[in-house]
Design an enzyme around this catalytic site. Structure first.
Site, PDB file in Angstrom:
ATOM      1  N   CYS A 149      -7.852   1.812   1.267  1.00 25.79           N
ATOM      2  CA  CYS A 149      -8.909   1.032   0.625  1.00 25.79           C
ATOM      3  C   CYS A 149      -8.394   0.382  -0.661  1.00 25.79           C
ATOM      4  O   CYS A 149      -8.054   1.069  -1.624  1.00 25.79           O
ATOM      5  CB  CYS A 149     -10.101   1.938   0.315  1.00 25.79           C
ATOM      6  SG  CYS A 149     -11.394   1.133  -0.630  1.00 25.79           S
ATOM      7  N   ASP A 177     -17.543   1.075  -2.006  1.00 27.29           N
ATOM      8  CA  ASP A 177     -16.722  -0.122  -1.786  1.00 27.29           C
ATOM      9  C   ASP A 177     -17.509  -1.183  -1.027  1.00 27.29           C
ATOM     10  O   ASP A 177     -17.759  -1.044   0.172  1.00 27.29           O
ATOM     11  CB  ASP A 177     -15.460   0.265  -0.999  1.00 27.29           C
ATOM     12  CG  ASP A 177     -14.651  -0.959  -0.578  1.00 27.29           C
ATOM     13  OD1 ASP A 177     -14.779  -2.011  -1.248  1.00 27.29           O
ATOM     14  OD2 ASP A 177     -13.906  -0.852   0.412  1.00 27.29           O
ATOM     15  N   SER A 207       0.800  -1.235   0.000  1.00 27.07           N
ATOM     16  CA  SER A 207       0.000   0.000   0.000  1.00 27.07           C
ATOM     17  C   SER A 207       0.827   1.277   0.000  1.00 27.07           C
ATOM     18  O   SER A 207       0.266   2.360  -0.175  1.00 27.07           O
ATOM     19  CB  SER A 207      -0.945   0.006   1.203  1.00 27.07           C
ATOM     20  OG  SER A 207      -1.971  -0.941   1.017  1.00 27.07           O
ATOM     21  N   HIS A 248     -15.349  -0.333   2.788  1.00 23.74           N
ATOM     22  CA  HIS A 248     -15.161   0.952   3.466  1.00 23.74           C
ATOM     23  C   HIS A 248     -16.301   1.932   3.185  1.00 23.74           C
ATOM     24  O   HIS A 248     -16.211   3.107   3.569  1.00 23.74           O
ATOM     25  CB  HIS A 248     -13.844   1.592   3.021  1.00 23.74           C
ATOM     26  CG  HIS A 248     -12.617   0.842   3.453  1.00 23.74           C
ATOM     27  ND1 HIS A 248     -12.135  -0.247   2.755  1.00 23.74           N
ATOM     28  CD2 HIS A 248     -11.796   1.015   4.514  1.00 23.74           C
ATOM     29  CE1 HIS A 248     -11.041  -0.702   3.355  1.00 23.74           C
ATOM     30  NE2 HIS A 248     -10.814   0.042   4.425  1.00 23.74           N
ATOM     31  N   ASP A 308     -11.086  -6.741  -0.722  1.00 20.85           N
ATOM     32  CA  ASP A 308     -10.504  -5.691   0.102  1.00 20.85           C
ATOM     33  C   ASP A 308     -10.121  -6.311   1.452  1.00 20.85           C
ATOM     34  O   ASP A 308     -10.636  -7.372   1.825  1.00 20.85           O
ATOM     35  CB  ASP A 308     -11.530  -4.573   0.316  1.00 20.85           C
ATOM     36  CG  ASP A 308     -10.884  -3.294   0.831  1.00 20.85           C
ATOM     37  OD1 ASP A 308     -10.718  -2.365   0.041  1.00 20.85           O
ATOM     38  OD2 ASP A 308     -10.561  -3.246   2.038  1.00 20.85           O
TER      39      ASP A 308
END
Length: 652
Positions: free
Chosen positions: A383, A351, A327, A370, A364
């Site tokens: 996310c 999401d 990330s 999210h 996810d």
């Protein structure tokens, strides 16, 4: 009458013989005269030189190798003098093995000493002095001196030895020297061969290797008159050595120690650098090793322990380790979306906790998703679905072309050898990387995981640090380097080392959006707990990268996996936000979540950088928060539908 004729005939023959002999002698003298002229006149200078060479021996004298110190003058590599027992094989009258055996009765000669001597014999010429035993004690020197008359061709010499006083601290930066091999000699430029006559050691790794010519100095020599036996009679002239130059590093060795201690026994790497100057402030590769082991030739036991260890301590991880960025890649993806017009800051998606593409569902990390996610929230809460959708829209080649300018998949040019490029995938890269025609084709599903820093993406920690420096410093950063100044070995005058500064053509308002979100990570996101109570405003991004693929119906369970199969923990950070003085990128191999395993190491490094040995103040964060105003309350996110194969375990 006939008797008289015979006498005259004999006399005539005798005279002819005399004449022939005279002519022969004259011819011989003529040739001798020609030879004399050739030797004494035509070739006079050449034979004089040969005669002098037989009478005069040129003995090289080694220069003192330059020292290496940190930015504050702490010595990291220096030299010390010690005595060695040396043999010149050409001057030994008796059998060499017998001489060594007799010497062993006076001084302990170990099997390792004998083995090294034999190896050095194979690498050097017989008329050169070869070390049999190094670092003699004063008692050993005294014992040999008494018996020296018995051993012509054996001498005790004072030589300089390399020492790394801090042991394994910063070992991958400093590197080490070792015995000079034939390969080292073959790689020398022709103009340097003379300068390395008599040199026994050579830089093998790290800065010792990169700056070998700078550290070595200039070899001197003595002209010695020698007797026919080879014994030195007197010194005719001396040409002094010029000591090597010293290296002043940009490394702060105390910061280096703080980080190495923070890693403990875990594997990983950390780069801390000043983005404006490119100076590397800390360069950590864990585990480390003791470079002193290599100076005089590492023994087999230590070599096996280092080379065969599952932790691979000899790998220089900041430039040789290539890892998925996880990330920590998302801020760059978000910036690409802004710069290329794929997103506005307020554009959002819904999401549900997954992204379906083709016949595969990309999950996810948060079950249930999210909710409504705009760009700020996508970075702060990390996310995955937001970036699955974005990657599908952008495509692999668009991502490649944008990310390349940040140095991903490119050499940074740091002053160390063996830097690795890593992989920034593209359709062209895949065509060239594989031989099988089916593997050459790029499949659309392979693009999705790239958005969260997985898939084919593999970068070095140094590349991640440099890319973060470009982002943190508003698109401008100097290329990283480890040597700050080169100090003259005699005058001690310093010459600063500078590198190229790269300036990217990016919009400042887009950079501000990303940096504001990275500050949000540290205030309310995945890095908030670790960075609570600092006296400086920092931006950052946590990351967790998969090491193995998790099946469709499987759930990631670190406790059930072997340690080396667990996720890597990553973290990037910079501070102060408005004028960055330090940028950090680090990875803890198989450490799990970036927030819990990697972020605390970065916090310790930053606290030491800003406060030294003092504790960070318990006050609320200070800094120029106005530089990143909050999003307007009346600005509602615009929902974007997903565009439409690999499960995600990326916590962010």
């Amino acid at each position: 009458m006939s008797s008289l004729n015979d006498s005259e005939r004999e006399l005539h023959q005798f005279r002819n013989r005399i004449a022939a002999l005279v002519i022969f002698i004259l011819v011989c003298f003529f040739f001798l005269l020609l030879r004399f002229i050739w030797v004494q006149i035509v070739r006079h200078s050449n034979y004089v030189a040969q005669a002098e060479e037989n009478r005069i021996s040129i003995v090289p004298t080694m220069p003192s190798r330059g020292i290496i110190m940190d930015r504050n003058g702490v010595i990291l590599a220096n030299n010390y003098s010690a005595y060695t027992l040396e043999i010149t094989p050409a001057k030994i009258g008796a059998k060499l093995e017998d001489v060594i055996e007799e010497l062993s009765q006076i001084i302990e000669i170990t099997p390792r000493d004998r083995k090294r001597f034999k190896k050095r014999m194979e690498e050097t010429k017989r008329f050169e002095s070869i070390v049999l035993k190094a670092k003699l004690t004063d008692e050993e020197v005294a014992r040999f001196s008494v018996q020296r008359y018995r051993f012509p061709g054996v001498e005790v010499q004072a030589r300089m030895f390399r020492q790394y006083p801090l042991g394994d601290v910063a070992s991958h930066v400093i590197g080490y020297i070792g015995r000079m091999s034939q390969k080292d000699l073959d790689n020398l430029p022709e103009e340097e061969e003379t300068n390395y006559q008599g040199t026994t050691h050579y830089g093998k790794e790290g800065l010792e290797k990169s700056y070998e010519r700078v550290l070595h100095g200039s070899t001197g020599y003595e002209e010695m008159e020698v007797a026919a036996s080879g014994r030195a009679v007197r010194t005719l002239s001396t040409h002094p050595t010029v000591p090597g130059n010293n290296l002043v590093l940009s490394i702060d060795i105390e910061l280096q120690k703080v980080v190495e201690n923070a890693f403990g026994n875990r594997r990983g790497a950390l780069i801390a650098m000043d983005p404006s100057t490119g100076e590397v402030l800390a360069y950590v590769s864990k585990p480390t090793f003791d470079p002193n082991l290599f100076v005089d030739g590492i023994d087999q036991q230590n070599w096996d322990e280092l080379n065969n260890s599952i932790n691979k301590p000899l790998i220089n991880r900041p430039i040789r380790g290539a890892y998925p960025p996880g990330s920590t890649y998302k801020p760059f993806m978000a910036l690409a979306a802004l710069e290329l017009g794929y997103r506005k800051p307020t554009d959002a998606i819904s999401d549900p906790g997954y992204f379906d593409y083709g016949n595969h569902r990309f999950r996810d990390d948060k079950k249930g998703g999210h909710g409504i996610v705009d760009m700020y929230k996508s970075i702060v809460q990390s996310c995955d679905t937001y970036y699955y959708v974005l990657a599908a829209q952008m495509g692999v080649d668009t991502m490649h072309d944008f990310m390349k300018q940040f140095g991903f998949g490119e050499l940074t040019g740091i002053d160390l050898a063996h830097e690795r490029k890593g992989i920034l995938p593209s359709t062209e890269w895949k065509r060239n990387a594989y031989k099988n025609p089916n593997q050459k084709k790029w499949y659309a599903g392979e693009t999705i995981s790239l958005g969260i820093g997985q898939g084919y993406n593999t970068f070095t920690p140094l590349q991640l640090a440099y890319a973060t420096a470009l982002l943190a410093n508003n698109g401008s950063a100097a290329r990283p380097h480890l040597v700050k100044d080169i100090e003259d070995g005699m005058s001690h005058e310093r010459r600063p080392v500078t590198t190229e500064t790269v300036k990217l053509n990016l919009k400042q308002e887009n950079i501000d959006v990303i940096k504001r979100a990275m500050v949000g990570v540290m205030k309310e996101g995945t890095g908030a707990r670790v960075f609570a109570g600092t006296g400086y405003t920092a931006g950052g991004k946590t990351g967790t990268a998969q090491v193995i693929t998790i099946g469709k119906n499987e759930k990631y369970n670190a406790a059930a996996l072997a340690e080396h199969k667990r996720d890597h923990a990553l973290f990037t950070a910079f501070a102060p936000v408005d004028n960055p003085k330090i940028v950090i990128a680090l990875i803890v191999e198989n450490g799990g979540f970036g927030a819990s395993a990697a972020a605390p190491i970065a916090r310790k490094a930053m606290d030491y950088f800003f406060y030294g040995k003092k504790s960070a103040p318990e006050a609320v964060q200070s800094g120029n928060d106005d530089a990143y105003p909050e999003d307007p309350d009346d600005s509602q996110p615009v929902l974007l539908p997903p565009d439409s194969d690999e499960d995600s375990n990326d916590e962010g």
